[in-house]
Design an enzyme around this catalytic site. Sequence first.
Site, PDB file in Angstrom:
ATOM      1  N   HIS A 224     -13.423  -9.404 -46.338  1.00 31.92           N
ATOM      2  CA  HIS A 224     -12.759  -9.558 -47.645  1.00 31.92           C
ATOM      3  C   HIS A 224     -13.402  -8.688 -48.726  1.00 31.92           C
ATOM      4  CE1 HIS A 224     -10.923 -12.768 -45.589  1.00 31.92           C
ATOM      5  NE2 HIS A 224     -11.700 -13.744 -45.954  1.00 31.92           N
TER       6      HIS A 224
ATOM      7  N   ASP B  95      -6.629  -9.628 -42.285  1.00 30.91           N
ATOM      8  CA  ASP B  95      -7.566 -10.059 -43.314  1.00 30.91           C
ATOM      9  C   ASP B  95      -6.668 -10.672 -44.376  1.00 30.91           C
ATOM     10  OD1 ASP B  95      -9.140 -10.353 -45.555  1.00 30.91           O
ATOM     11  OD2 ASP B  95     -10.369  -8.609 -45.111  1.00 30.91           O
ATOM     12  N   HIS B  96      -6.626 -11.990 -44.419  1.00 31.64           N
ATOM     13  CA  HIS B  96      -5.568 -12.634 -45.232  1.00 31.64           C
ATOM     14  C   HIS B  96      -5.671 -12.286 -46.717  1.00 31.64           C
ATOM     15  CE1 HIS B  96      -8.668 -15.771 -45.845  1.00 31.64           C
ATOM     16  NE2 HIS B  96      -8.039 -15.953 -46.987  1.00 31.64           N
TER      17      HIS B  96
END
Lengths: 300, 479
Positions: free
Chosen positions: B234, B171-172
Site C-alpha cells: 500500500h 492491492d485493494h
Amino acid sequence: MEAPLTSAASTVEEWTGHGVDVGSIERRLVALRESVEAETEGPDLRTSVMTHMAWVPPDWLQAATETLAGLAERHPSRTILLVPEPDAGDDRLDAELSMRCFPLPGQGHHVCSEVIELHLRGKRAVAPGSIVEPLLVADLPVFLRWRGEPPFAAPPFAQLVDVAGRLVVDSGEWSDLPAAYGELTAFFDRVAVSDIAWSRGLGWRRSLAALWPAIKAVEELRVAGPLADALLLACWLRSRLGRQIELVHEDCEELELVAVDGEPARVPNEEPRKASDLLSEELDNFGRDPVYEAAVSVAR
Amino acid sequence: MVIFGASGDLTQRKLMPALYSLALRRLLPEEFGLVGVARTEETDDGFRARMEAAVREHARDEFRQETWEGLAEGMSYIAADFSDEEGQNALAERLTKLDEERGTAGNRVYYLAVPPSAMSTIIRELGERRQAQGWTRLIIEKPFGHDLASARALNTQLAQHFGEPEIFRIDHYLGKETVQNMLALRFANGIFEPIWNRQFIDHVEITVAESIGVGARAGFYEQAGAVRDIFQNHLLQLVALTAMEPPIDFTADSVRNEKVKVLRSLHTPGPKSVVRGQYGHGWIEGEEVPGYRDEPDVSPDSTTDTYLAAKLYVDNWRWADTPFYVRTGKRLPRRDTTISIQFQRAPHPPFEEMSSDGLRPNVLNVHIQPDEGVSLAIGAKVPGQGMSIRSVNMDFLYGGAFRTGLPEAYERLILDCLLGDATLFTRADEVDEQWQLVDAIVAAWQRDRPSFPNYAAGTWGPSSADELIERDTREWRHH
C-alpha cells in the site's frame, strides 16, 4: 467584537446514541453533513478553522452550552464537549451530535458547525485523549477550553493538553488562588495558554498603562473585583516593574474599581463582553502570550 | 468466478458484499456463477446462507431479495483441499456444469484468497488443467511473496502457465476512489502539475495509520510485520502514484510503466532513515488495550514490527532532494490514510510576526480513509480590524460533492478484472522493485535486536520517528 452573521441557525440536524464507539460517531457525522447538504443544496465546500474541545464537568454544562450558542457562527469548527461522569456506575460512551448551519446573506452557501457532546461514563473518563484524537479535524489547530480549575496532576488533563495547541482557562473559575497559578506555569512550555480572566482585565490594564510614567512609583494597588482579576492585575504590574507591589483586594462579582495608591484609575470605556465574545477572541490567538506568562509566573 | 479461501474473513467482509453490489447495479453478466472452495465442510445451502448473512451485514447497499436470489442461484461450494486430486476433479466438474447450465463459456476468474503456502499448488494445478475454451484470469491476494526471492519464484511459476495480462495482483488500495482521484487531481487539472515538483513542494508525507491491533491475524502478522503488511504494497503504491510522471494514456501498461520508474528511482534508505516500532499496552478510544506481545498467538518476546517510518528519496529530475516521509502502524490513535503535499512557505510574507502566528504552510491533503476527499490548507485574513492571518481548510468531500455512494475498492477491482483491465493491479516488475527495497530495509534489521515495545498503544509511534523528521526541522502533520 465580531458581529454574528445571522441570528439563528437555519438548519439543525441532530443525533443521539448511547453506548457508542468512535467509529459510529464518525459515520453519523458524515451522514449529518450529507443530510444538511441535501437540504441546503450545499455547501459542497466546507470550511473549518479549528477543533474546539471543551472539558465540561456536568455542573458547567449549561454555561458551556450557552457560550457555544454565541460562538458557532464566528468560528466554523468542530466542537467536542467532553462531559466526565466517572461515577456513572457503568463504563460507556454516550454521544449527542448536532450540526448547525447558518445561511450566508446573499449567497446560496452556509457556514456549518458540528457539536459533539460526549458523556464519558465510568472508566471511559480515564483516557479522554484517546477518545478525542480520532475526532479532531486533521491539520487544524486544536483549542482546549477547560471549565473549572484543572486537576493539573491528573492524567486526563495532561492527555488533553498534549493534543491541544492552545489551552483556554478562566482562572476566575478557580478556588485555589494564587497557588493554582504556580501549577499552571509548569505547562507554559507544553501548550500556549489563554486566560479569560486576563482578557477581562484588558481595559483596566490599558487604564493603568496610561498612568505611565507616574505608575512606576506605585506602592499599593487596591482592586474591587474577582480575586483572579485582582491578582492578575497586580502580578502584571509586578512583572512589568520588576518589584513587589501591595495588593489590597475587595471581593466583587465584577471588576468595579482599581486604585493606585488610593487614587482611582479611569474606568475603561467599554461594554462588558459576553462569555462567548471573550472565548471567541481567545480562539483567534495562536502564539504564546509572554506578558501573561510573566504575570502568572510572579503570582506564586 | 472461483474463490479459493471461501470460508475466510475476506470473502465474507469484502468479496461477497462487492459481488452483491455489482449484481445490484447489473454490472455482473447474467451468466455469472460463483464457486466457493475451502477445506471447511459446508453444503451449498450452508454456503449460500452464510454469504447472505455476510451481505446483509457488510454490503453498502440495502438488501434486495430479488437481487440476492439471482446471485445465489449461480452459487455453489466445494469442500476440498485443493492439493488432492479429488478436490481438483470436483472443481473441474462443477465448472463444466456451470458452462453447460449458465453458459459461462469456459471463462474463468480464479480468486486466490489463500495463505502463501497454498498458492503454489493452486497455481500449478490451474495452469495444468486450463482449457482452451474461454479466457482465464487469476486474482492474487497479498502477500505476494515474503521477500524478493519468494516473489520472484511465484512470478516465475505464474509465468509458466499464464501470461502477464491474465494475472491480477491485487492491492485493494488502488481500487479506492481517492487513490484513483490522485491521478485525476494531478493530470486533469492544469493548476497542480506545474508546481508538482521539487521547486514548489517542500516534502511529502504519507500516513497509513490503523487504530486496530493485530486481531485474529497474529499468525500472518508475526511473519510479516508492518513492513510486509503495509509498507511493501500500500505505502509504496501511494508513493508511486504521488511521484509518477504523467502517463501517455490511462491504459494498464502506460500507468504501470510510470509507477515502475518511480519504484526503481527510490533511493534505498540507510538505517538512520528507517524507524521500526512495536506497540505496548495503552488506550484506544477510551479503552485499555494490551501490548502486541500480550496479544493471542504472539510470541512474548516477539520482535515483529507493528510500526515503520522512513524517509525516502525519489532520485529523478522532478523529485531530487525532496523527502517523502512515510509511516504506518497499528494501534495508532486514529484510522487515517492521507497523502500530504506540503508546499514551500511563501518567500517573504509582508506581515508582522504576531499576525501570522496561526499561519501554516500550504498543504494539500488527499484523504483516502476514512473520509475520502481532498483538503487544501490556505492562509486567510481573520475578519475584523488589523491583519491577522490564520490557516483554514477548504474541504472537498466525495460524499458531499457527488451525492452518490462510493463503490468499495473490491467492487471496482473485481469488475476491472472481469473486463480484463489490469490498470489498477500490480505488475510483476512493480512487485520486484517493491521487494528489493523491503529486502534492503529488513537486511539492516538482522544486525541488531530492537528494544520493543517502544511506543504505547494510542500514541503516534516511537519518539525516534519524531526525531527522524525533526532532524530535518520538519514535523509530522497534525491530526
